[in-house]
Design a protein around this motif. Structure first.
Motif, PDB file in Angstrom:
ATOM      1  N   ARG B  23       0.862  -1.167   0.000  1.00 10.15           N
ATOM      2  CA  ARG B  23       0.000   0.000   0.000  1.00 10.15           C
ATOM      3  C   ARG B  23       0.901   1.220   0.000  1.00 10.15           C
ATOM      4  O   ARG B  23       1.772   1.350   0.859  1.00 10.15           O
ATOM      5  N   MET B  74       4.499  22.548   0.995  1.00 12.36           N
ATOM      6  CA  MET B  74       4.476  21.802  -0.262  1.00 12.36           C
ATOM      7  C   MET B  74       3.386  20.753  -0.224  1.00 12.36           C
ATOM      8  O   MET B  74       2.665  20.559  -1.202  1.00 12.36           O
ATOM      9  N   ILE B  75       3.273  20.076   0.920  1.00  9.69           N
ATOM     10  CA  ILE B  75       2.221  19.064   1.046  1.00  9.69           C
ATOM     11  C   ILE B  75       0.857  19.729   0.902  1.00  9.69           C
ATOM     12  O   ILE B  75      -0.081  19.157   0.366  1.00  9.69           O
ATOM     13  N   ASP B  77       0.210  22.158  -1.024  1.00 12.91           N
ATOM     14  CA  ASP B  77       0.046  22.712  -2.370  1.00 12.91           C
ATOM     15  C   ASP B  77       0.168  24.240  -2.373  1.00 12.91           C
ATOM     16  O   ASP B  77      -0.418  24.920  -3.205  1.00 12.91           O
ATOM     17  N   TYR B  80       6.039  24.834  -4.162  1.00 11.83           N
ATOM     18  CA  TYR B  80       6.362  23.766  -5.106  1.00 11.83           C
ATOM     19  C   TYR B  80       7.847  23.467  -5.061  1.00 11.83           C
ATOM     20  O   TYR B  80       8.653  24.378  -4.863  1.00 11.83           O
ATOM     21  N   PRO B  81       8.200  22.203  -5.250  1.00  8.05           N
ATOM     22  CA  PRO B  81       9.630  21.867  -5.196  1.00  8.05           C
ATOM     23  C   PRO B  81      10.380  22.377  -6.418  1.00  8.05           C
ATOM     24  O   PRO B  81       9.786  22.610  -7.465  1.00  8.05           O
ATOM     25  N   SER B  85       9.428  15.437  -6.070  1.00  8.90           N
ATOM     26  CA  SER B  85       7.981  15.596  -6.042  1.00  8.90           C
ATOM     27  C   SER B  85       7.411  15.143  -4.703  1.00  8.90           C
ATOM     28  O   SER B  85       8.056  14.440  -3.942  1.00  8.90           O
ATOM     29  N   VAL B  86       6.193  15.601  -4.451  1.00 11.27           N
ATOM     30  CA  VAL B  86       5.441  15.147  -3.289  1.00 11.27           C
ATOM     31  C   VAL B  86       4.209  14.439  -3.823  1.00 11.27           C
ATOM     32  O   VAL B  86       3.477  15.008  -4.637  1.00 11.27           O
ATOM     33  N   LYS B  87       4.007  13.208  -3.401  1.00 12.80           N
ATOM     34  CA  LYS B  87       2.834  12.470  -3.879  1.00 12.80           C
ATOM     35  C   LYS B  87       1.906  12.195  -2.703  1.00 12.80           C
ATOM     36  O   LYS B  87       2.337  11.765  -1.645  1.00 12.80           O
ATOM     37  N   ILE B  88       0.640  12.457  -2.932  1.00 11.91           N
ATOM     38  CA  ILE B  88      -0.348  12.249  -1.875  1.00 11.91           C
ATOM     39  C   ILE B  88      -1.423  11.307  -2.406  1.00 11.91           C
ATOM     40  O   ILE B  88      -1.917  11.489  -3.522  1.00 11.91           O
ATOM     41  N   GLN B  89      -1.760  10.296  -1.620  1.00 16.26           N
ATOM     42  CA  GLN B  89      -2.828   9.375  -2.013  1.00 16.26           C
ATOM     43  C   GLN B  89      -4.149   9.904  -1.477  1.00 16.26           C
ATOM     44  O   GLN B  89      -4.378   9.922  -0.279  1.00 16.26           O
ATOM     45  N   ALA B  90      -5.000  10.366  -2.396  1.00 20.26           N
ATOM     46  CA  ALA B  90      -6.287  10.901  -1.977  1.00 20.26           C
ATOM     47  C   ALA B  90      -7.334   9.815  -2.142  1.00 20.26           C
ATOM     48  O   ALA B  90      -7.443   9.221  -3.200  1.00 20.26           O
ATOM     49  N   SER B  91      -8.117   9.549  -1.095  1.00 23.04           N
ATOM     50  CA  SER B  91      -9.065   8.445  -1.206  1.00 23.04           C
ATOM     51  C   SER B  91     -10.498   8.910  -1.425  1.00 23.04           C
ATOM     52  O   SER B  91     -11.320   8.166  -1.920  1.00 23.04           O
ATOM     53  N   GLY B  92     -10.787  10.143  -1.034  1.00 22.10           N
ATOM     54  CA  GLY B  92     -12.174  10.582  -1.162  1.00 22.10           C
ATOM     55  C   GLY B  92     -12.308  11.780  -2.072  1.00 22.10           C
ATOM     56  O   GLY B  92     -11.327  12.311  -2.571  1.00 22.10           O
ATOM     57  N   THR B  96      -8.382  16.995   0.481  1.00 18.04           N
ATOM     58  CA  THR B  96      -7.370  16.051   0.930  1.00 18.04           C
ATOM     59  C   THR B  96      -6.617  16.628   2.124  1.00 18.04           C
ATOM     60  O   THR B  96      -6.369  15.938   3.096  1.00 18.04           O
TER      61      THR B  96
END
Lengths: 278, 276
Positions: B23, B74-75, B77, B80-81, B85-92, B96
């Motif tokens: 995951r 950065m998290i 938004d 910006y880097p 990169s910054v990756k965020i898993q958005a579930s809904g 976020t």
């Protein structure tokens, strides 16, 4: 489940190039937009889409301006307006700062004067012109006084509100270190109100040019306002446009001077520090 | 300078994360570098990698100017880097991230209830539901008596409660907090820390919390990530062993003091370097 990726944008990848491109684009847009509009006007006037008697082509107007410069007419008009503007503005400004400071610092003065001044504030200054003409006769004095009056009202309101907005910690620090009287004005009050004062100065500038031109419409025999009005009665649209453009340029240049002074004299103002950082 | 401990991998293994279905972490900061200035002359962050799992409360600590707020923003938004990169898993479908700022950033022209309800109003939440949610949050944060007050009438602690309630109102998947208690007095800070502990316990949301207080970080966090002086790098990643639900009394234990001392001994050099 979706992945949000926060990644470098063009500005992060090449900040220097981005800044240069933005600057270049600003210049192109700033010059290009009016040039395009002028070109459109020129073509419309020549082709006959618009009536050239009312909207003479820019080149025709430019030619007329050349003639007016050569004959010295334009220069004497600009000088007549500018002289009244500078004298009137200076008088109104000094009186405005003094009154605003007095009202800001003295509760008694404020109680006695503010209601009355506020009531007079809403009277359109041009409405007083006939009265001034009656008292002082034709000539430059009514014009100068009216400009001074217009500037005075904008400046005292600005100064009063700026003084009310001064952070208490500054006045408290002044109190602790015994910074009083004229020293307090010079080291604390004036710098504290300066950023807002410059905003007032710019607003008053617009008011003063408006009053100068408006006054010249109805009295006197020189000045840009007189020239514009006079050209109307003679049906000389070319000359009228030269007058209008000259007023616009005058306002633009005066504003530029004020902006420059603001950046030099109040570099701590939030808008200035932001500009320096970007 | 201490080397970075690969704790996040070890942690994942400990939680069974590596063996179970792969995951992706909720937040994944990958090789992020941030330079400021037209020529990139100020190096704020250098090659930062960080993984934050769902439901984790992660505290970022480090000396002033180490880029911890930059990373948080950065998290969010907001920044910006320069690379990475910054990756965020958005579930809904909802928001976020939501952020709580140090200076509250609540609007002085809106009442407490209006401030908390604003994000719900603009996202089209039906009025009845909005009123209920705002009332419940105000009740939870002891703000009910101030529903119609303007922020200017509030103390710093109250204002920050409004800011937290506003962030919680949108039920974000990730709550970002940028030194939220730094401007408060010591007593109020303790009270709000205790409240945050119990709020977190209720829904165990992912939280990234920036602070310069080690004590605060250890009290609140599941992990404390230590950053170096500028250019900011991650030099330590500590798992906080205190059980959940965590009681505020843990502050007074010997283990707490020892852990604080251990992390401080690593941070101290960085703080000194940052102030040189």
């Amino acid at each position: 489940m979706k992945t949000i990726a926060i990644e470098p944008r063009p500005i992060e990848l090449d900040p220097d190039g981005f800044a240069r491109r933005r600057k270049r684009n600003n210049v192109i847009l700033g010059l290009g937009t009016p040039l395009m509009l002028l070109l459109l006007w020129e073509v419309s006037a020549r082709v006959g889409i618009v009536d050239a008697r009312f909207f003479p082509a820019p080149t025709t107007i430019f030619e007329e301006a050349g003639k007016m410069v050569a004959s010295g007419l334009l220069f004497s008009d600009v000088w007549a307006t500018l002289r009244a503007l500078l004298i009137g503005y200076a008088l109104g400004f000094i009186a405005g700062v003094a009154t605003g400071t007095l009202l800001g610092l003295s509760r008694v003065a404020r109680a006695a004067l503010e209601p009355m001044l506020s009531a007079i504030y809403t009277i359109p200054k041009l409405a007083i012109l006939p009265l001034l003409l009656l008292i002082f006769g034709l000539g430059e004095l009514p014009k100068i006084l009216l400009i001074a009056l217009g500037v005075f009202f904008v400046i005292w309101v600005t100064v009063l509100e700026a003084i009310e907005d001064i952070q208490p910690t500054y006045t408290e620090a002044a109190h602790i270190f015994h910074i009083n009287g004229i020293q307090r004005f010079r080291h604390i009050l004036l710098p504290a109100i300066l950023p807002m004062l410059f905003t007032g100065i710019r607003i008053a500038l617009g008011t003063s040019v408006l009053i100068a031109v408006g006054t010249e419409f109805v009295s006197g025999d020189e000045g840009i306002g007189y020239r514009i009005w006079h050209s109307w009665s003679l049906f000389q649209a070319d000359q009228m446009y030269v007058g209008i453009v000259t007023v616009a340029l005058l306002g633009f240049l005066l504003t530029a001077v004020v902006k420059f002074l603001a950046s030099k004299l109040a570099p701590w103002a939030p808008r200035e520090t932001r500009r320096a950082a970007s | 300078m201490a080397t970075r401990q690969p704790v996040s991998t070890a942690l994942a293994a400990e939680y069974g994360g590596l063996d179970a279905a792969p995951r992706p972490p909720k937040i994944s900061v990958e090789a992020v570098t941030k330079l400021y200035g037209r020529k990139g002359e100020v190096r704020a962050l250098e090659n930062v990698d960080l993984e934050i799992n769902e439901g984790e409360f992660v505290c970022l600590v480090g000396p002033s100017g180490c880029g911890k707020s930059t990373l948080l923003r950065m998290i969010a938004d907001l920044h910006y880097p320069t690379s990475g990169s910054v990756k965020i898993q958005a579930s809904g479908p909802g928001l976020t991230t939501a952020m709580v700022f140090q200076n509250y950033s609540i609007f002085p022209w809106k009442t407490v209830a209006e401030n908390i309800g604003l994000p719900l109003e603009v996202n089209g939440t039906p009025k009845a539901e909005r009123v209920d949610r705002v009332a419940a949050l105000m009740d939870r944060m002891n703000l009910s008596d101030f529903a119609d007050a303007l922020p200017s009438a509030l103390s710093g602690g109250m204002a920050q409660r409004v800011s937290i309630a506003r962030a919680l109102a949108v039920q974000p998947e990730i709550l970002l907090m940028d030194e939220p208690f730094a401007a408060l007095d010591a007593q109020m800070r303790r009270i709000l820390q205790d409240e945050l502990l119990s709020i977190w316990q209720e829904d165990q949301r992912t939280v990234v919390f920036v602070t310069h207080s080690l004590e605060e970080a250890i009290l609140l966090g599941d992990r404390v990530v230590v950053m170096s002086a500028r250019p900011g790098k991650i030099i330590g990643d500590y798992r906080i062993p205190f059980e959940r639900p965590r009681r505020p009394e843990v502050r007074g234990t010997k283990e707490f003091a020892e852990l604080e001392q251990e992390i401080w001994s690593q941070m101290r050099g960085e703080v000194e370097r940052a102030n040189k």
